[in-house]
Design an enzyme around this catalytic site. Sequence first.
Site, PDB file in Angstrom:
ATOM      1  N   HIS A  31     -32.858  -6.212 -14.755  1.00 50.94           N
ATOM      2  CA  HIS A  31     -31.712  -5.565 -15.394  1.00 50.94           C
ATOM      3  C   HIS A  31     -30.485  -6.471 -15.448  1.00 50.94           C
ATOM      4  O   HIS A  31     -30.225  -7.257 -14.544  1.00 50.94           O
ATOM      5  CB  HIS A  31     -31.374  -4.238 -14.703  1.00 50.94           C
ATOM      6  CG  HIS A  31     -31.134  -4.331 -13.229  1.00 50.94           C
ATOM      7  ND1 HIS A  31     -30.966  -3.226 -12.452  1.00 50.94           N
ATOM      8  CD2 HIS A  31     -31.034  -5.386 -12.395  1.00 50.94           C
ATOM      9  CE1 HIS A  31     -30.760  -3.586 -11.204  1.00 50.94           C
ATOM     10  NE2 HIS A  31     -30.801  -4.892 -11.143  1.00 50.94           N
ATOM     11  N   ASN A  32     -29.761  -6.361 -16.556  1.00 53.00           N
ATOM     12  CA  ASN A  32     -28.509  -7.087 -16.781  1.00 53.00           C
ATOM     13  C   ASN A  32     -28.675  -8.601 -16.880  1.00 53.00           C
ATOM     14  O   ASN A  32     -27.685  -9.341 -16.822  1.00 53.00           O
ATOM     15  CB  ASN A  32     -27.476  -6.757 -15.697  1.00 53.00           C
ATOM     16  CG  ASN A  32     -27.011  -5.322 -15.755  1.00 53.00           C
ATOM     17  OD1 ASN A  32     -27.599  -4.463 -15.075  1.00 53.00           O
ATOM     18  ND2 ASN A  32     -25.998  -5.038 -16.555  1.00 53.00           N
TER      19      ASN A  32
END
Length: 331
Positions: free
Chosen positions: A235-236
């Site tokens: 994620h991210n």
Amino acid sequence: MKLRALAAAIGAEAVGTADVEIVRVAESHRAGPGAIVMVAEARGLERAEGSGASALLLPETLSSSRLPFLRAKDVRLGLARLITALHPAPPPPVGTHSTAVIGEGTHLGSGVSLGAYAVLGEDCRLGDRVVVYAGCVIGRGVRIGDQSVLYPRVTIYDGCAIGARVILHSGVVVGADGFGFVRDGPTQVKIPQVGTVVIEDDVEVGANTAIDRATLGETRIGAGTKIDNLVQIGHNVRIGPRTIIVAQSGISGSAVIGTDVMLSGHVGIVDHVSVGDGAVVLAKALVTRDVPAGAVVSGQPARPHREQLKIQASLGRLTELLEKRGGRKRA
């Protein structure tokens, strides 16, 4: 296709009998009349000439052959263009299969192809000539740009955005929850993952790769990036344009990968580190701290490759060095 026409199509020079007919690209051991064989270096020339092929594709470093040949500045690029010219993919059937499910408010561009049992959620937007093969599942509010291709059983979760001319191979999952938990006594409490994934234009993602949605904000894959099979992107994560990521690599959350980076096979990137533009991370390296732009690193933990080579050379002499040290102590 005549050798002369092929030369024009791939930007190469035809040498020898330019009107020989070429119908396929082949390996040396499977060549024969009508075939053209690529030769990357001098040691393969004799074998290729004896393969029965009608012509060869040679790099500029090889200037002669007893067979007609194409001379290309970049022989691998020439090969890619030859295959494209002589072995075009059959066009997918245009239209919607009777078993496909289309959610309310979804818009399909012109020339879209939806295969058997494809499922599209509500309010999706598919551009022109998008191909969705059998068994794909596309969540609510997904955007897919023109001419993108989803091979069978691709899954795209709600709210993700896919650019134009993107290729997602079988089993790719885009937008599953990022791996985020916080401890509350004996319990792991899930941190909701409410961000999205943005895949820019001309990206290709290999089979069974997973790209997780962001906790907040977005996970972003830059334009022209190519990702191999069995890669995990957390994620991210932000990946710049034209980066190459080879199979079985894993990138932890919030890492930043620059432009034109090469991550070789089985590389691990820990969370929140940066890999600078043009850097090369060699196979099986574990990146635990930032990598400067243009650096070449290897090892576990990753360090400059020349330094790693010196360490490996020293390890090969470790027993000898310890024996010498022990001998001095006994004396």
